[in-house]
Design a protein around this motif. Structure first.
Motif, mmCIF file in Angstrom:
data_model
loop_
_atom_site.group_PDB
_atom_site.id
_atom_site.type_symbol
_atom_site.label_atom_id
_atom_site.label_comp_id
_atom_site.label_asym_id
_atom_site.label_seq_id
_atom_site.Cartn_x
_atom_site.Cartn_y
_atom_site.Cartn_z
ATOM 1 N N PHE A 142 -13.354 -10.223 -10.772
ATOM 2 C CA PHE A 142 -12.598 -10.798 -9.667
ATOM 3 C C PHE A 142 -11.647 -9.740 -9.116
ATOM 4 C CE2 PHE A 142 -13.163 -15.154 -11.722
ATOM 5 C CZ PHE A 142 -13.921 -15.683 -10.683
ATOM 6 N N GLN A 143 -11.191 -9.957 -7.899
ATOM 7 C CA GLN A 143 -10.139 -9.102 -7.356
ATOM 8 C C GLN A 143 -8.859 -9.930 -7.258
ATOM 9 O OE1 GLN A 143 -10.249 -7.524 -3.227
ATOM 10 N NE2 GLN A 143 -10.143 -5.497 -4.147
ATOM 11 N N ILE A 144 -7.848 -9.528 -8.006
ATOM 12 C CA ILE A 144 -6.551 -10.197 -7.954
ATOM 13 C C ILE A 144 -5.742 -9.653 -6.778
ATOM 14 C CG2 ILE A 144 -4.482 -10.819 -9.258
ATOM 15 C CD1 ILE A 144 -6.026 -10.101 -11.825
ATOM 16 N N THR A 145 -5.799 -8.335 -6.600
ATOM 17 C CA THR A 145 -5.188 -7.768 -5.402
ATOM 18 C C THR A 145 -5.977 -8.254 -4.189
ATOM 19 O OG1 THR A 145 -4.332 -5.720 -4.438
ATOM 20 C CG2 THR A 145 -6.546 -5.630 -5.381
ATOM 21 N N LYS A 146 -5.284 -8.540 -3.095
ATOM 22 C CA LYS A 146 -5.917 -9.282 -2.003
ATOM 23 C C LYS A 146 -6.330 -8.341 -0.869
ATOM 24 C CE LYS A 146 -2.607 -12.288 -1.636
ATOM 25 N NZ LYS A 146 -1.755 -13.471 -1.439
ATOM 26 N N GLU A 147 -7.334 -7.524 -1.148
ATOM 27 C CA GLU A 147 -7.822 -6.545 -0.181
ATOM 28 C C GLU A 147 -8.265 -7.190 1.122
ATOM 29 O OE1 GLU A 147 -11.524 -3.327 0.107
ATOM 30 O OE2 GLU A 147 -11.007 -4.259 -1.812
ATOM 31 N N TYR A 148 -8.893 -8.351 1.038
ATOM 32 C CA TYR A 148 -9.441 -9.008 2.225
ATOM 33 C C TYR A 148 -8.740 -10.327 2.539
ATOM 34 C CZ TYR A 148 -13.473 -5.849 1.704
ATOM 35 O OH TYR A 148 -14.298 -4.745 1.599
ATOM 36 N N LEU A 149 -7.653 -10.620 1.863
ATOM 37 C CA LEU A 149 -7.004 -11.924 2.003
ATOM 38 C C LEU A 149 -5.538 -11.796 2.413
ATOM 39 C CD1 LEU A 149 -8.955 -13.413 -0.881
ATOM 40 C CD2 LEU A 149 -8.365 -14.844 1.068
ATOM 41 N N GLY A 150 -5.266 -10.852 3.318
ATOM 42 C CA GLY A 150 -3.915 -10.732 3.830
ATOM 43 C C GLY A 150 -3.020 -9.815 3.037
ATOM 44 N N GLN A 151 -3.581 -9.182 2.008
ATOM 45 C CA GLN A 151 -2.849 -8.188 1.234
ATOM 46 C C GLN A 151 -1.549 -8.779 0.692
ATOM 47 O OE1 GLN A 151 -3.180 -4.539 3.611
ATOM 48 N NE2 GLN A 151 -5.381 -4.755 3.627
ATOM 49 N N GLN A 152 -0.406 -8.096 0.747
ATOM 50 C CA GLN A 152 0.738 -8.627 0.005
ATOM 51 C C GLN A 152 1.477 -9.740 0.727
ATOM 52 O OE1 GLN A 152 0.925 -5.916 1.856
ATOM 53 N NE2 GLN A 152 2.986 -5.087 2.061
ATOM 54 N N THR A 153 1.291 -9.893 2.052
ATOM 55 C CA THR A 153 2.171 -10.798 2.791
ATOM 56 C C THR A 153 1.616 -12.201 2.986
ATOM 57 O OG1 THR A 153 1.302 -9.791 4.813
ATOM 58 C CG2 THR A 153 3.436 -8.999 4.013
ATOM 59 N N HIS A 154 0.321 -12.399 2.883
ATOM 60 C CA HIS A 154 -0.229 -13.738 3.094
ATOM 61 C C HIS A 154 -0.180 -14.544 1.799
ATOM 62 C CE1 HIS A 154 -2.750 -12.918 6.965
ATOM 63 N NE2 HIS A 154 -1.649 -12.187 6.944
ATOM 64 N N GLN A 195 16.608 -25.448 -2.904
ATOM 65 C CA GLN A 195 15.964 -25.679 -4.201
ATOM 66 C C GLN A 195 15.408 -24.398 -4.809
ATOM 67 O OE1 GLN A 195 13.514 -29.311 -4.638
ATOM 68 N NE2 GLN A 195 13.851 -29.647 -2.449
ATOM 69 N N VAL A 196 15.360 -23.347 -4.004
ATOM 70 C CA VAL A 196 14.891 -22.041 -4.448
ATOM 71 C C VAL A 196 16.011 -21.044 -4.197
ATOM 72 C CG1 VAL A 196 13.151 -20.237 -4.100
ATOM 73 C CG2 VAL A 196 12.510 -22.650 -3.889
ATOM 74 N N ASP A 197 16.187 -20.089 -5.102
ATOM 75 C CA ASP A 197 17.228 -19.079 -4.927
ATOM 76 C C ASP A 197 17.060 -18.374 -3.586
ATOM 77 O OD1 ASP A 197 15.613 -16.324 -5.613
ATOM 78 O OD2 ASP A 197 14.905 -18.037 -6.772
ATOM 79 N N ALA A 198 18.159 -17.898 -3.046
ATOM 80 C CA ALA A 198 18.190 -17.383 -1.678
ATOM 81 C C ALA A 198 17.269 -16.193 -1.472
ATOM 82 C CB ALA A 198 19.627 -17.006 -1.303
ATOM 83 N N GLU A 199 17.188 -15.288 -2.466
ATOM 84 C CA GLU A 199 16.415 -14.065 -2.278
ATOM 85 C C GLU A 199 14.920 -14.356 -2.188
ATOM 86 O OE1 GLU A 199 15.980 -9.580 -4.239
ATOM 87 O OE2 GLU A 199 17.543 -10.949 -4.903
ATOM 88 N N ARG A 200 14.401 -15.114 -3.114
ATOM 89 C CA ARG A 200 12.967 -15.404 -3.089
ATOM 90 C C ARG A 200 12.614 -16.361 -1.949
ATOM 91 N NH1 ARG A 200 11.249 -16.934 -9.095
ATOM 92 N NH2 ARG A 200 13.111 -18.229 -8.909
ATOM 93 N N PHE A 201 13.545 -17.249 -1.605
ATOM 94 C CA PHE A 201 13.298 -18.133 -0.468
ATOM 95 C C PHE A 201 13.173 -17.324 0.819
ATOM 96 C CE2 PHE A 201 14.562 -20.720 3.120
ATOM 97 C CZ PHE A 201 13.821 -21.875 2.926
ATOM 98 N N ALA A 202 14.080 -16.387 1.024
ATOM 99 C CA ALA A 202 14.082 -15.616 2.270
ATOM 100 C C ALA A 202 12.832 -14.747 2.391
ATOM 101 C CB ALA A 202 15.343 -14.755 2.344
ATOM 102 N N GLN A 203 12.412 -14.120 1.288
ATOM 103 C CA GLN A 203 11.223 -13.274 1.365
ATOM 104 C C GLN A 203 9.997 -14.105 1.713
ATOM 105 O OE1 GLN A 203 8.756 -12.078 -1.956
ATOM 106 N NE2 GLN A 203 9.230 -9.926 -1.549
ATOM 107 N N THR A 204 9.824 -15.232 1.041
ATOM 108 C CA THR A 204 8.661 -16.071 1.314
ATOM 109 C C THR A 204 8.692 -16.598 2.741
ATOM 110 O OG1 THR A 204 8.526 -16.703 -1.021
ATOM 111 C CG2 THR A 204 7.407 -18.130 0.573
ATOM 112 N N GLN A 205 9.857 -16.987 3.204
ATOM 113 C CA GLN A 205 9.988 -17.477 4.581
ATOM 114 C C GLN A 205 9.573 -16.401 5.576
ATOM 115 O OE1 GLN A 205 14.009 -18.299 6.165
ATOM 116 N NE2 GLN A 205 13.262 -20.376 6.614
ATOM 117 N N ALA A 206 10.025 -15.166 5.342
ATOM 118 C CA ALA A 206 9.669 -14.068 6.246
ATOM 119 C C ALA A 206 8.180 -13.757 6.185
ATOM 120 C CB ALA A 206 10.483 -12.825 5.890
ATOM 121 N N PHE A 207 7.607 -13.786 4.988
ATOM 122 C CA PHE A 207 6.178 -13.494 4.856
ATOM 123 C C PHE A 207 5.319 -14.582 5.519
ATOM 124 C CE2 PHE A 207 6.100 -10.399 0.984
ATOM 125 C CZ PHE A 207 6.871 -9.505 1.712
#
Length: 717
Positions: free
Chosen positions: A403-415, A651-663
């Motif tokens: 399997f490929q865990i890294t997402k070469e064809y699935l939006g890479q790190q941001t999707h 409900q989620v800490d500010a740092e991880r919430f903000a990154q996910t929201q931006a992504f």
């Protein structure tokens, strides 16, 4: 007394080593061990007051340290270390421990990595026993217990027996010696080759802990597009240093090798596997590696694929090459993993057929310590592919999933595209090789044909980024791979619940919407990228973004138009007997089903058939209208994910919430880009209007064709 002091020191470090105000940055992965609350805290406190751990090996010490770390974090108090079980004690014991003699635990069927967890009584005192045949099993049992505690599971009536279904559960690192990572989207390689072997930073230990917590027991350190330097004495010493860090956590190291290494390093004039000098060179090299790393796992080989050299250069077979290497490592207990990912310019009609054509005739010709590593699909880690036809087609040869865990064809790190559903879909696919129920999982766990050598590998998504994987939700793919490698029958949804509860909070108000978002995310990506069986229409090279119009590259199979074959009459790749006849590579009962568009699952329709634009699908829509609606559904799904995540603010800490929201903002932009670019292109071919409900693309086709991503991530410069 010494053990009690050891445990107290660990607890002191865990309580004081990290400032409590430190922001969540994803480094702790799913091993955060935050303070439990309410019934979970009282239940945990009642069943984990002390630890009895007589083991003294490095692995036994790692198990004790992890259990202490977890209980200290979740209860706020370090458990006492006792010499005998008292009320609320946890007993860690192997079959060598006299304390186990009083229990009727039949551990033998669990093997070296299995474990049992049981809530019971000793002299009237309530205790929890974590028992195993060997210390590796004990470590896995500790992680299972902590997983239960961290997810809020009841701990007062445990009766668990676990052992892995698959023997080799490996990460394949596509890490290069220059510090880059091919198809890596989380920064540079975590292996600092320059400072190894002298400096072995704490991140290596944390890497081993994380992998052991989900049952991964091996790691291939270097890229399958290997450099011969990896086999030189300085780099063997570096690999040995990492092996020393990983060993207490049950993780072996492996190396990818370049086929022409004897010529590049040994001054031989050939790499012919049947040449005695070549065989002797590899035997000597294997002896050198095992002298430095006694538990070295073996070699991974990419040969005669994408320009890599191999035995076919000398008119030898893949079996000739694999067996020569297998002989070199056999006396040491090593194995060879030979990749079946092969395609070349001389494949005349269908790239999807080549691996089967090369390997099926070799069934039964591989040595006992060779396992053939097969990608989940016949092309290349697409958002969706039918399972690879080799699964079920080589009954005399152990096959290993890749399997490929890294997402070469699935939006890479941001999707946000959780891969658990992809893994589950492939593992549960029925090959029908020996009748109904001959699933891919039964092929790779050995049960279908009685193979003892079994394996599964995942191309790692790990890098030097603080959060390891480029985003917090990418961690879920690493987690899901490990858990489903241990037990292929686990569902993606159950694994997502585990991960969410440990990574964020076990509160249902958070877990339920996050899991729902995760479970729909991969299908959303399929819809806005490659619906209804389309594949490989990404931009070439970096594979980021749409480019279904590319047609001018030198080799046919490098061009997206090769895969969708859209023309005025319809779209799709005809793989029936009127086309490439790739369906014939599947078991007859399945091949008959796939040969007919009416019995082919719609999700794979355009993979196997060239379908007219005006053909009616099961919904009653024409193919063209359905294609448009799938693209629209993909974009709409991302909007729904954004709304779900926004509602979790607080409900989620500010740092991880903000990154996910931006992504998610990036993902919505990209999904719209995919939708508009593909529809603009396909409409230029079909000449049909969009359905009344569909908005036109924001730009003309030429605008999309002009887009360029010169510095997209994931390709070594």
């Amino acid at each position: 007394m010494a053990m009690r002091l050891f445990c107290c020191i660990i607890a002191l470090i865990l309580l004081t080593g990290t400032p409590s105000a430190q922001a969540e940055d994803g480094y702790d992965l799913w091993l955060r061990y935050p303070r439990a609350e309410g019934p979970a805290l009282s239940g945990l406190s009642g069943h984990a007051r002390s630890i009895v751990a007589p083991g003294t090996s490095p692995t036994a010490r790692a198990a004790l340290e992890e259990l202490t770390r977890g209980l200290t974090g979740m209860t706020g108090e370090a458990p006492a270390v006792a010499s005998a079980p008292d009320e609320g004690a946890i007993l860690l014991a192997t079959t060598e421990s006299p304390a186990l003699a009083r229990f009727s635990l039949d551990l033998k069927p669990l093997g070296a990595e299995g474990y049992a967890i049981r809530t019971t009584t000793i002299d009237g005192k309530g205790v929890t026993v974590i028992a195993a045949n060997a210390d590796r099993g004990l470590l896995y049992g500790v992680f299972h217990y902590l997983r239960l505690a961290a997810t809020g599971a009841p701990l007062d009536a445990l009766k668990i027996r676990e052992s892995p279904r698959i023997g080799l559960r490996l990460l394949n690192h596509w890490d290069n010696l220059d510090g880059t990572v091919e198809r890596g989207y989380a920064g540079d390689s975590i292996w600092d080759w320059w400072t190894l072997p002298e400096w072995k930073g704490p991140r290596y230990t944390d890497y081993a802990r994380a992998n052991a917590s989900i049952g991964i027991n091996g790691t291939v350190l270097n890229n399958v597009n290997a450099k011969s330097d990896s086999l030189t004495a300085p780099y063997i010493a570096k690999a040995a240093a990492l092996a020393g860090v990983f060993r207490p956590y049950g993780i072996k190291v492996y190396l990818s090798v370049k086929w022409t290494a004897p010529m590049e390093l040994g001054e031989l004039k050939t790499a012919d596997p049947l040449d005695p000098q070549v065989a002797a060179w590899w035997k000597a090299k294997a002896d050198e590696i095992y002298a430095a790393i006694p538990d070295f796992g073996g070699f991974l080989v990419k040969a005669n694929s994408e320009g890599q050299p191999g035995p076919q250069d000398y008119k030898r077979t893949h079996a000739d090459g694999a067996n020569m290497l297998a002989a070199a490592v056999q006396s040491h207990g090593g194995i060879v993993m030979w990749r079946a990912f092969v395609y070349a310019h001389d494949n005349p009609d269908d790239r999807a057929k080549q691996a089967y054509a090369d390997f099926k005739p070799l069934d039964g010709q591989f040595a006992d310590n060779v396992i053939v590593q097969v990608k989940n699909g016949a092309i290349d880690f697409q958002p969706r592919e039918p399972f690879h036809p080799l699964f079920g087609a080589m009954p005399k040869t152990p096959l290993m999933m890749e399997f490929q865990i890294t997402k070469e064809y699935l939006g890479q790190q941001t999707h946000l595209t959780y891969l658990g559903p992809l893994f589950e879909e492939v593992l549960k696919a029925d090959t029908m090789a020996k009748g109904k129920g001959s699933t891919v999982a039964k092929v790779i766990d050995g049960s279908l044909e009685g193979h003892r050598l079994t394996g599964i590998a995942g191309v790692a998504n790990i890098g030097a980024d603080r959060d390891w994987s480029g985003s917090v939700f990418n961690q879920a793919d690493w987690y899901a791979f490990g858990r489903m490698a241990w037990n292929p029958d686990l569902t993606a949804q159950a694994v997502a619940k585990e991960w969410t509860a440990q990574t964020f909070s076990p509160a249902p108000a958070l877990v339920d919407p996050v899991v729902a978002m995760m479970m729909g995310s991969r299908e959303a990506a399929v819809n806005y990228m490659t619906p209804l069986g389309l594949a490989h229409i990404m931009a070439t090279g970096h594979h980021y973004g749409p480019a279904p119009w590319v047609s001018e590259l030198a080799r046919p199979e490098w061009n997206p138009v090769y895969y969708h074959r859209a023309d005025a009459s319809g779209i799709g790749f005809d793989r029936t007997k009127t086309g490439s006849n790739a369906v014939a590579q599947y078991a007859p009962a399945l091949a008959r089903k796939l040969a007919d568009p009416k019995t082919t699952p719609e999700r794979d329709l355009l993979w196997f058939h060239h379908v007219g634009w005006d053909e009616r699908l099961s919904s009653g829509e024409t193919l063209w209208d359905a294609l448009v609606h799938h693209y629209d559904a993909g974009v709409a799904s991302v909007s729904e994910m954004q709304a779900t995540w926004d509602a979790l603010r607080g409900q989620v800490d500010a740092e991880r919430f903000a990154q996910t929201q931006a992504f998610l903002v990036i993902q919505k932009r990209d999904a719209t880009w995919w939708r508009d670019a593909c529809l603009a292109y396909f409409q230029s071919i079909t000449k049909r209007p969009l359905p009344a409900s569909a908005a036109p693309p924001a730009h003309p086709l030429d605008w999309y064709k002009a887009q360029s991503l010169s510095y997209a991530p994931g390709n070594p410069k």
